[in-house]
Enzyme design. Structure first.
Site, short mmCIF file in Angstrom:
data_model
loop_
_atom_site.label_atom_id
_atom_site.label_comp_id
_atom_site.label_asym_id
_atom_site.label_seq_id
_atom_site.Cartn_x
_atom_site.Cartn_y
_atom_site.Cartn_z
N TYR A 50 0.86 -1.27 -0.02
CA TYR A 50 0.08 0.16 -0.50
C TYR A 50 1.02 1.27 -0.16
O TYR A 50 0.16 2.63 -0.35
CB TYR A 50 -1.06 -0.27 1.48
CG TYR A 50 -1.92 -0.99 1.30
CD1 TYR A 50 -2.24 -2.13 -0.21
CD2 TYR A 50 -1.90 -1.28 2.64
CE1 TYR A 50 -2.98 -3.28 0.32
CE2 TYR A 50 -3.25 -2.17 2.90
CZ TYR A 50 -3.52 -3.11 1.76
OH TYR A 50 -5.00 -4.27 1.63
N ASN A 239 -18.84 3.29 10.90
CA ASN A 239 -18.27 2.02 10.65
C ASN A 239 -18.42 1.37 12.48
O ASN A 239 -18.36 0.49 12.93
CB ASN A 239 -17.59 1.80 9.55
CG ASN A 239 -17.37 2.55 8.53
OD1 ASN A 239 -18.80 2.88 8.04
ND2 ASN A 239 -16.37 2.65 7.56
#
Ligand SMILES: NC(=O)c1ccc[n+]([C@@H]2O[C@H](COP(=O)([O-])OP(=O)(O)OC[C@H]3O[C@@H](n4cnc5c(N)ncnc54)[C@H](OP(=O)(O)O)[C@@H]3O)[C@@H](O)[C@H]2O)c1
Length: 283
Positions: A50, A239
Site C-alpha cells: 500500500y 463504521n
C-alpha cells in the site's frame, strides 16, 4: 464496547479496525489513522504494497496512544519472500512503521517462496519482533501446504469476505488450525448493490442504523475480523458505532441466505499471478 478476539497464539486482536488500502501515503493516510485512533479505533491494517506504512507509523506516534494498545498489521510482498530475504524485509518494515514490533505480519499473496518466508516470520516471532503471523489470499491447496508446514500456525487468513461471499467453505478448512477469517472488501469495496440489499434496509430501519452498520455488525457476530476502509470521518464514526446493538439468530440466518457466491474480485490463480507480474513495492 468494542470486542477483541483471542487468536490461536494467545494474542488478543481488536475485532474492528481501519483499513488503508488505496489511501495515498502522506496526509491522507496520516489523518485517517489519527482520526481513527482519536475515536478509539485500536487496529490499523496496512501493507508494504500500500506504500503508506510510514504515514501509519507517524500517526501512531502522534496519537499519544500507548503503543501496546494499538494493533498494527502489515503484509510482506512476494518479492520479499525467502529465508534471509524476509528477515531483512521485516527489519525494513519495522523502520518504515517506526516501531519495535509488528502485531500481525501477513504473507500478502500465495506466490513465490512463501515457505522460506514463513521460516523467517517464525524466527521474528521468537525474537519478539512480531507478535502474530498469518496469511492472506491463500485459497488454493497452498493453504493446506503452508498450514501443515507451519510450526506456528497462521493466526488469521485475510480474504475477500462479505454477505454475498461469506467464505463458509474456507472457514471449515481453517478450523482445525484455529485460524480465523479477516474480511477484506467487508462492504464489497463500497458496492452499492450489496449495501442497498433490501434486507439490510429493513434491519437498518429496525435498529436505527445504516445498511453499512448492519453489514459490519454481521461480520462481528460471524466472528470475522473487519477493517473497512474510509477516509470520510462521518463514515469512520458510523463504521465504529456497531457495538451497541445485536442482530438476532433469525436475522443472522436470513443474512446467511444472501450467500450468492458472488465475489467482487474475480481472478483465477494464473490470472492473479500474471497480474502481479514483476511489480514490487519500493522500500
Ligand atoms: N489482503 C488483501 O489482498 C486485501 C485486499 C483488499 C483489501 N484489503 C484490506 O481490507 C480493507 C477494506 O477493503 P476495501 O477498502 O477494499 O473495501 P471496503 O472496506 O469493503 O470498502 C471501502 C469503500 O467503502 C466506502 N465506505 C466506507 N465506509 C462507508 C460507509 N459507512 N458508508 C458508505 N460507504 C463507505 C469507502 O469510501 P469512503 O472512503 O468515501 O468512505 C470505500 O469506497 C482495505 O483497506 C485493506 O486494509 C486487503
Amino acid at each position: 464496547m468494542q470486542t477483541y478476539l483471542k487468536l490461536n497464539d494467545g494474542t488478543e486482536i481488536p475485532q474492528f479496525g481501519l483499513g488503508v488500502y488505496q489511501v495515498p501515503e502522506g496526509e491522507m493516510t496520516y489523518n485517517a489513522v489519527l482520526d481513527a485512533l482519536k475515536m478509539g479505533v485500536r487496529h490499523i491494517d496496512t501493507a508494504h504494497a500500500y506504500q503508506n506504512e510510514r504515514s501509519v507509523g507517524r500517526a501512531v506516534r502522534a496519537s499519544g496512544v500507548p503503543r501496546k494498545e494499538i494493533w498494527i498489521t502489515s503484509k510482506l510482498w512476494p518479492s520479499e519472500y525467502s529465508e534471509g530475504k524476509t528477515e531483512k524485509a521485516i527489519e525494513k518494515m519495522l523502520a518504515r512503521l517506526d516501531t519495535d514490533y509488528i502485531d500481525l505480519l501477513l504473507l500478502h499473496q500465495q506466490f513465490g517462496d512463501y515457505i522460506g518466508a514463513w521460516k523467517d516470520m517464525q524466527k521474528a516471532v521468537r525474537a519478539g519482533k512480531v507478535r502474530s503471523i498469518g496469511i492472506s489470499n491463500f485459497e488454493s491447496e497452498r493453504l493446506e501446504e503452508i498450514c501443515e508446514f507451519a510450526e506456528i500456525k497462521p493466526s488469521v487468513l485475510q480474504v475477500e469476505c462479505h454477505p454475498y461471499y461469506p467464505q463458509n467453505e474456507l472457514k471449515k478448512r481453517i478450523a482445525k488450525y484455529g485460524t480465523v477469517i479477516e474480511s477484506w472488501y467487508p462492504i464489497g469495496h463500497g458496492d452499492k448493490g450489496l449495501i442497498s440489499e433490501p434486507l439490510f434496509t429493513r434491519l437498518a430501519e429496525k435498529y436505527r442504523k445504516s445498511n453499512v452498520q448492519i453489514i459490519l455488525r454481521w461480520h462481528i457476530q460471524e466472528g470475522n475480523i473487519v477493517f473497512p476502509k474510509t477516509t470520510n470521518i462521518q463514515h469512520m464514526r458510523d463504521n465504529f458505532d456497531i457495538f451497541d446493538f445485536e442482530l438476532t439468530a433469525e436475522e443472522m440466518a436470513e443474512i446467511k441466505k444472501l450467500d450468492y457466491h458472488k465475489r467482487f474480485y474475480n481472478m483465477t490463480l494464473e490470472q492473479q499471478e500474471a497480474s502481479l507480474g514483476s511489480w514490487q513495492p519500493a522500500d
